[in-house]
Design an enzyme around this catalytic site. Structure first.
Site, PDB file in Angstrom:
ATOM      1  N   LYS A 172      20.843  54.367  28.894  1.00 20.05           N
ATOM      2  CA  LYS A 172      21.594  55.277  29.743  1.00 20.05           C
ATOM      3  C   LYS A 172      21.354  54.883  31.198  1.00 20.05           C
ATOM      4  CE  LYS A 172      20.786  59.092  31.853  1.00 20.05           C
ATOM      5  NZ  LYS A 172      21.705  58.911  33.005  1.00 20.05           N
TER       6      LYS A 172
ATOM      7  N   CYS B  98      11.007  51.594  44.711  1.00 19.48           N
ATOM      8  CA  CYS B  98       9.757  52.238  44.285  1.00 19.48           C
ATOM      9  C   CYS B  98       8.527  51.589  44.902  1.00 19.48           C
ATOM     10  CB  CYS B  98       9.639  52.200  42.769  1.00 19.48           C
ATOM     11  SG  CYS B  98      10.907  53.127  41.896  1.00 19.48           S
TER      12      CYS B  98
ATOM     13  N   GLU C 251       7.741  53.703  34.804  1.00 19.72           N
ATOM     14  CA  GLU C 251       7.482  53.351  36.198  1.00 19.72           C
ATOM     15  C   GLU C 251       8.043  54.476  37.050  1.00 19.72           C
ATOM     16  OE1 GLU C 251       9.227  50.930  39.614  1.00 19.72           O
ATOM     17  OE2 GLU C 251       8.493  49.418  38.208  1.00 19.72           O
TER      18      GLU C 251
ATOM     19  N   GLU D 120       6.966  61.358  48.465  1.00 18.50           N
ATOM     20  CA  GLU D 120       7.756  60.130  48.485  1.00 18.50           C
ATOM     21  C   GLU D 120       9.087  60.415  49.185  1.00 18.50           C
ATOM     22  OE1 GLU D 120       8.977  56.583  45.399  1.00 18.50           O
ATOM     23  OE2 GLU D 120       9.081  58.659  44.689  1.00 18.50           O
TER      24      GLU D 120
END
Length: 535
Positions: free
Chosen positions: A199, A306, A272, A404
């Site tokens: 997906k 990331c 991750e 973040e």
């Protein structure tokens, strides 16, 4: 915040070259129809380009029932695929490698249109996919080859370790690196004999579907890679609930939920997740190189990476000199949206990302932080553009200090002792990537070893470690579980099986020995094996 009307001029706009391609030139009805054939679904969903906010394509939307059908088709195809010799499966990747490089302009256009990246940053994905295809195409058979081990009784116990595919891997791929984090993560799963139901994010689905089409052209059976599209909360759980293994890249919050669902079914998962990555400038660093590297580390792909850097720790003895160089280079970065090389930074991908960037900057400034560069949106360039921003004076109550940002924002901190910098860099729940800059390479590597981070780059921001595909890459702490790349990146997609063949004598009393005699014999044997340094 800086007022758009009165702010000093910097971050110029790179003009589109004459005759440059447009979205209409690239995303034609014919291309959309071809790519849509790879999606199982009957509804309709739409993706857009961040450059203008306009519609790119209409694609099929999947239901949970479509997901179940995708897994059914994948399981049927997987058995035949796994039965092929591993070298035959690996050869598909080597052909794919050549096709990617030969037809890279096609996917570069799609990556740019769907993510808003510059062309150079899009090319990072092409590089990463080609390297992964070459690596697992060459080394995959060796990673999967049966291995012999010393048995319980040397010579008498013959032991071999075998690797079997898990079956059908459930993969959920993010929007920020739609080529590398879709097909790049699937390649080792295919070599290991698995099928994949993926997906991708709807907004970057064209790139993933193009990759699927090219891999099929390279020889992958069509049904081995199934694609479903839809809202994450609608079909995401259906994907996770059916996989024999789960591969997820995304936010830490969502990753926790994915891990829980996988654990309930006792299937493995690699995750991750987020990062608040730190870069340390040591007092002996080459400041020009460090400043240039920090710009790449913080602002590549508009910070939507990331492993990009969001925190800079600079020794107080060189802080002013470093910042002079870093700020000057940041202000010179050119923004742009052309489907061509030249611009230094592109767009954010969504209004949500822009809102988060704006919130972090505005709150930090309201609480006393100073904007050294950037600090404002750039609607004159495009609806989701924002200047690369450097913040000074950031303190822990500010959201940008610990959360973040996932955008072109970096905070600068000064330190007096290197141990202090290491402690500060480690003072987050995340542990994905880090960077150390110094003139003494040995000392810099010592500092790197003290960082709680899955990858650490010395005199580079992120690309050196990520591009070294023989070595594992992944996060510690809230940055995730498992690793991609290297042996771990392919063996995670397998089940280990030990076959032990006992010869001549049983693992029990024999030759007329009673239990006591057998126990004494085995005790003496164990001492001898240790003395002979058997492992």
């Amino acid at each position: 915040m800086l007022d758009h009307a009165t702010a000093p001029e910097f971050n110029p706009v790179t003009p589109s070259p004459e005759g440059a391609r447009t979205a209409a030139d690239v995303v034609t009805p014919e291309l959309v129809a071809q790519l849509a054939e790879g999606v199982i679904g009957s509804g309709r969903t739409i993706n857009h380009t961040p450059f203008t906010g306009r519609k790119l394509a209409e694609l099929p939307e999947s239901t949970p029932e479509d997901v179940a059908f995708a897994f059914h088709r994948a399981r049927e195809a997987q058995r035949e695929w796994a039965a092929l010799p591993v070298r035959q499966r690996a050869a598909v990747l080597l052909r794919f490698h050549d096709l990617v490089l030969r037809r890279q302009d096609e996917v570069l256009d799609l990556i740019q249109l769907e993510t808003g990246k510059t062309r150079l940053h899009a090319h990072e994905e092409v590089q990463a996919v080609a390297v992964a295809a070459r690596h697992y195409g060459r080394r995959g058979p060796a990673y999967l080859r049966p291995k012999r081990h010393t048995g319980a009784i040397p010579v008498l116990t013959k032991v071999s370790e075998h690797r079997h595919p898990r079956g059908v891997v459930a993969q959920i791929a993010p929007w920020n690196y739609p080529f590398e984090l879709s097909v790049g993560d699937a390649l080792p799963a295919f070599v290991a004999g698995n099928a994949v139901v993926m997906k991708p994010d709807t907004e970057t689905a064209l790139t993933a579907l193009w990759a699927r089409r090219l891999l099929i052209e390279a020889g992958l059976p069509e049904r081995v890679w199934q694609v479903v599209l839809g809202e994450g909360h609608v079909i995401g759980p259906a994907v996770v609930e059916r996989g024999d293994y789960v591969s997820f890249t995304g936010s830490t919050r969502t990753g926790r939920g994915v891990a829980q669902k996988a654990a309930e079914r006792l299937v493995g998962a690699s995750l991750e997740l987020g990062g608040k990555n730190a870069l340390i400038v040591l007092p002996d660093a080459d400041l020009d190189r460090a400043a240039e590297g920090a710009v790449r580390a913080a602002f590549s792909s508009a910070g939507q990476l990331c492993i990009s850097i969001e925190r800079l720790y600079v020794h107080e003895s060189v802080a002013d000199a470093f910042l002079e160089r870093f700020v000057a280079r940041t202000k010179q970065l050119q923004l742009g949206s052309a489907l061509a090389y030249g611009a230094d930074m592109g767009s954010l991908v969504s209004q949500r990302q822009l809102d988060n960037v704006t919130r972090h900057i505005e709150e930090a400034v309201a609480k006393g932080a100073t904007v050294l560069a950037g600090g404002r949106a750039r609607p004159d360039v495009g609806p989701l553009f924002h200047e690369p921003t450097i913040l000074d004076g950031v303190e822990s109550p500010m959201a940008v200090c610990a959360e973040e940002t996932f955008g072109p924002v970096v905070s600068v901190y000064r330190y007096a002792e290197v141990d202090e910098a290491v402690e500060l860099a480690n003072s987050t729940a995340y542990g994905l990537n880090a960077s150390v800059w110094g003139g003494d390479g040995r000392r810099a590597r010592q500092v790197a070893a003290g960082l709680r981070s899955g990858t650490v780059n010395v005199n580079e921001g992120y690309a050196a470690a990520y591009g070294s595909v023989q070595s594992p890459m992944g996060g510690m702490g809230d940055s995730g579980l498992g690793r991609r790349h290297g042996s771990e990146g392919i063996l995670k997609y397998t089940e280990a099986q030990t076959i032990a063949h006992q010869r001549l004598l049983p693992m029990a009393p024999s030759w007329g020995m009673n239990d006591a005699a057998y126990a004494k014999f085995m005790s003496v044997s164990l001492k001898v094996l240790k003395a002979l340094r058997f492992r």
